[in-house]
Design an enzyme around this catalytic site. Structure first.
Site, PDB file in Angstrom:
ATOM      1  N   ASP A 138       0.580  -0.999  -0.323  1.00 56.26           N
ATOM      2  CA  ASP A 138       0.360  -0.007  -0.245  1.00 56.26           C
ATOM      3  C   ASP A 138       1.086   1.129   0.015  1.00 56.26           C
ATOM      4  OD1 ASP A 138       0.949  -0.057   2.179  1.00 56.26           O
ATOM      5  OD2 ASP A 138      -1.075   0.646   3.605  1.00 56.26           O
ATOM      6  N   SER A 139       2.590   1.006   0.079  1.00 53.87           N
ATOM      7  CA  SER A 139       3.046   2.163  -0.083  1.00 53.87           C
ATOM      8  C   SER A 139       2.698   2.151  -1.463  1.00 53.87           C
ATOM      9  CB  SER A 139       4.788   1.673  -0.489  1.00 53.87           C
ATOM     10  OG  SER A 139       4.531   0.345  -1.382  1.00 53.87           O
ATOM     11  N   ASP A 190      -1.053  -6.096   0.447  1.00 49.05           N
ATOM     12  CA  ASP A 190      -1.514  -5.228   1.527  1.00 49.05           C
ATOM     13  C   ASP A 190      -2.581  -5.261   1.872  1.00 49.05           C
ATOM     14  OD1 ASP A 190       0.846  -5.154   3.084  1.00 49.05           O
ATOM     15  OD2 ASP A 190       1.444  -3.341   1.259  1.00 49.05           O
ATOM     16  N   LYS A 207      -1.274  -9.468   3.429  1.00 52.22           N
ATOM     17  CA  LYS A 207      -0.309  -8.640   4.716  1.00 52.22           C
ATOM     18  C   LYS A 207      -1.090  -7.593   5.197  1.00 52.22           C
ATOM     19  CE  LYS A 207       3.496  -5.232   4.068  1.00 52.22           C
ATOM     20  NZ  LYS A 207       3.189  -4.594   4.347  1.00 52.22           N
ATOM     21  N   GLU A 221      -1.062  -4.982   9.457  1.00 49.77           N
ATOM     22  CA  GLU A 221      -0.083  -4.938   9.687  1.00 49.77           C
ATOM     23  C   GLU A 221      -0.669  -4.610  11.177  1.00 49.77           C
ATOM     24  OE1 GLU A 221       0.377  -0.862   8.825  1.00 49.77           O
ATOM     25  OE2 GLU A 221       1.441  -0.968   6.541  1.00 49.77           O
ATOM     26  N   GLU A 271       9.632  -4.419  10.037  1.00 52.93           N
ATOM     27  CA  GLU A 271       9.887  -2.918   9.441  1.00 52.93           C
ATOM     28  C   GLU A 271      10.429  -1.872  10.132  1.00 52.93           C
ATOM     29  OE1 GLU A 271       7.788  -1.333   7.014  1.00 52.93           O
ATOM     30  OE2 GLU A 271       8.345   0.830   6.489  1.00 52.93           O
TER      31      GLU A 271
HETATM   32  O1  KIV Z   1       3.449  -0.885   1.288  1.00 51.33           O
HETATM   33  C1  KIV Z   1       4.723  -1.197   1.865  1.00 51.33           C
HETATM   34  O2  KIV Z   1       5.284  -1.115   0.455  1.00 51.33           O
HETATM   35  C2  KIV Z   1       5.506  -2.078   2.560  1.00 51.33           C
HETATM   36  C3  KIV Z   1       7.321  -2.184   2.265  1.00 51.33           C
HETATM   37  C4  KIV Z   1       7.129  -1.325   3.387  1.00 51.33           C
HETATM   38  C5  KIV Z   1       7.411  -3.458   3.419  1.00 51.33           C
HETATM   39  O3  KIV Z   1       4.525  -2.563   3.567  1.00 51.33           O
END
Ligand code: KIV
Length: 271
Positions: free
Chosen positions: A51-52, A90, A118, A120, A186
Site C-alpha cells: 500500500d506504499s 497488502d 499482508k 499490519e 520494518e
Molecule cells: O507497503 C509497502 O510497500 C510495505 C513495505 C514497506 C514492506 O509494506
C-alpha cells in the site's frame, strides 16, 4: 544444502523450507506488469503489492487513502505476468478493521491473483489473522514500524528500542502462532530483528531491520533511487546506480541479499 530451484514457482510451504535451509528470500514491491515481469525474470522470490503505492504511485503523504479497489487493480496487473515469484498484497488501512471486512477484501485480492495478504500489527489483528488462515487465506504479518499507524505514532520512526524489544518478540511469536506464514519487520534495530528471527518458525523479511532477517524487501522507487518526495530512510540503497539497468539492479540486490552483504551497517539501525 538444498535450496528452492531457480525455475520452480514459489509456494507458501516452500517459504518455511527456505528458512529451515538457510536460503535468504529476495522481495521487492511492484505495482505494474512491466516491473513485475523484470523482477520475476531476474530471480526475485516474492513480490509485494504494497500500500506504499499510495505514496510512491498516487503521491499521497501516507498509505491511509489507499482503497481495496486500488489494491485489486494493481494486483491484477502484476499477477498476469508472474511465472515464479509468490505474490503478496497488502490489506489497506481499515480493510482489516473487522474479520468480516478482512475476509471480503482478502477474497477480492486472492481472486485478483494474490497468493497471500499482508496485515499490519498484532493485538486485535491476531483474531483477524486466525479468521483468514482458518479460511485458507495465507497471511503475512507486518510488525515494527507499521505505516498505517502513522497518526498514532506521530511519524515514521524506528520501533522496538529499549523495553519495546520484548513486546516485539512477543508479538512476533503471537502472529506466527495465529497462523502468519511470513513476517515483515520494518525499521527495527538489527539485534532486535535477529532475536525475532531466531524466535519464530516463519521467515522474517526485513526493511531497515538489519542483515539477520531471513530475507529483505525494498520499495521499488527506493531501490531505483527515485526521489519519493519524502525523507529518505537510512536503509534505502539505490541499486540502479550499482547495477546499471533494471535487470542489473535486481541481480545486484538479489546477490547482496543472498550473500548477506545487504543491508550493511550503513543501511541498518544498530540500536
Ligand atoms: O507497503 C509497502 O510497500 C510495505 C513495505 C514497506 C514492506 O509494506
Amino acid at each position: 544444502m538444498s535450496t528452492h530451484a531457480d525455475s520452480k514457482p514459489w509456494t507458501v510451504p516452500a517459504l518455511a523450507d527456505a528458512k529451515r535451509n538457510g536460503q535468504k528470500l529476495v522481495m521487492l514491491t511492484a505495482y505494474d506488469a512491466g516491473f513485475a515481469r523484470a523482477f520475476d525474470a531476474n530471480g526475485v522470490d516474492l513480490i509485494l503489492i504494497g500500500d506504499s503505492l499510495g505514496m510512491v504511485v498516487q503521491g499521497h503523504d501516507s498509505t491511509l487513502p489507499v482503497t481495496v479497489a486500488d489494491m485489486v487493480y494493481h494486483t491484477r496487473a502484476v499477477s498476469r505476468v508472474l511465472q515464479r515469484a509468490l505474490l503478496v498484497a497488502d490489506l489497506p488501512f481499515g480493510a482489516d478493521a473487522t474479520p468480516e471486512r478482512a475476509l471480503e477484501a482478502s477474497l477480492q485480492l486472492l481472486q485478483a491473483g494474490a497468493e497471500m495478504v499482508k496485515i499490519e500489527g498484532a493485538g486485535f489483528k491476531l483474531d483477524i489473522i486466525r479468521h483468514l488462515v482458518e479460511r485458507e487465506i495465507p497471511v503475512c504479518s507486518h510488525l515494527g514500524l507499521t505505516p498505517q499507524s502513522v497518526l498514532r505514532l506521530g511519524g515514521y520512526r524506528v520501533q522496538g528500542r529499549g523495553d519495546a524489544a520484548q513486546q516485539l518478540v512477543d508479538d512476533a511469536k503471537a502472529v506466527v502462532a495465529a497462523g502468519a506464514s511470513l513476517l515483515v519487520l520494518e525499521c527495527v534495530p538489527s539485534p532486535v530483528a535477529a532475536r525475532v528471527t531466531a524466535a519464530v518458525s516463519a521467515p522474517t523479511i526485513g526493511i531497515g531491520a538489519g542483515p539477520d532477517c531471513d530475507g529483505q524487501v525494498l520499495v521499488l522507487h527506493d531501490f531505483l533511487g527515485l526521489d519519493s518526495g519524502h525523507r529518505r530512510p537510512k536503509f534505502v540503497k539505490d541499486f540502479l546506480a550499482e547495477g546499471g539497468s533494471v535487470a542489473g539492479a535486481v541481480q545486484a540486490y538479489a546477490d547482496a541479499v543472498r550473500a548477506g552483504t545487504f543491508p550493511d551497517a550503513e543501511h541498518a539501525y544498530a540500536s
